[in-house]
Design a protein around this motif. Sequence first.
Motif, short mmCIF file in Angstrom:
data_model
loop_
_atom_site.label_atom_id
_atom_site.label_comp_id
_atom_site.label_asym_id
_atom_site.label_seq_id
_atom_site.Cartn_x
_atom_site.Cartn_y
_atom_site.Cartn_z
N LYS A 67 15.19 2.22 3.90
CA LYS A 67 15.61 1.19 4.85
C LYS A 67 14.69 1.12 6.06
CE LYS A 67 19.55 -0.10 2.96
NZ LYS A 67 19.88 -1.46 2.63
N CYS A 68 13.72 2.00 6.13
CA CYS A 68 12.83 2.06 7.29
C CYS A 68 11.40 1.77 6.84
CB CYS A 68 12.94 3.43 7.96
SG CYS A 68 12.23 3.50 9.60
N HIS A 69 10.58 2.77 6.73
CA HIS A 69 9.18 2.59 6.36
C HIS A 69 8.96 2.52 4.86
CE1 HIS A 69 8.52 3.77 10.57
NE2 HIS A 69 7.46 3.00 10.45
N GLY A 70 10.00 2.67 4.08
CA GLY A 70 9.86 2.59 2.63
C GLY A 70 9.89 1.16 2.13
N THR A 71 10.24 0.22 2.99
CA THR A 71 10.28 -1.18 2.59
C THR A 71 8.91 -1.81 2.80
OG1 THR A 71 10.98 -1.89 4.78
CG2 THR A 71 12.71 -1.42 3.20
N SER A 72 8.66 -2.84 2.08
CA SER A 72 7.39 -3.56 2.21
C SER A 72 7.43 -4.41 3.47
CB SER A 72 7.16 -4.45 1.00
OG SER A 72 6.03 -5.24 1.19
#
Length: 62
Positions: free
Chosen positions: A20-25
């Motif tokens: 939900k943070c830096h794992g999304t594009s």
Amino acid sequence: MNNIGGNDSCPCGSGKKYKKCHGTSNVVEIGPGRYNSQLERLHSGLIAFAFNEYEYELGKIT
């Protein structure tokens, strides 16, 4: 470096899950109309910059 799972806490310290943070594009898709208008705005700005910064030099060419 350790592999980070989507449900692990994000290493940035936000407290959110990685997915939900830096794992999304962060890529944002835009349509051709918006793309073309942004390209035209950039082009106009570049031309204005050239005339403002190099008016004297451009005047010698013409």
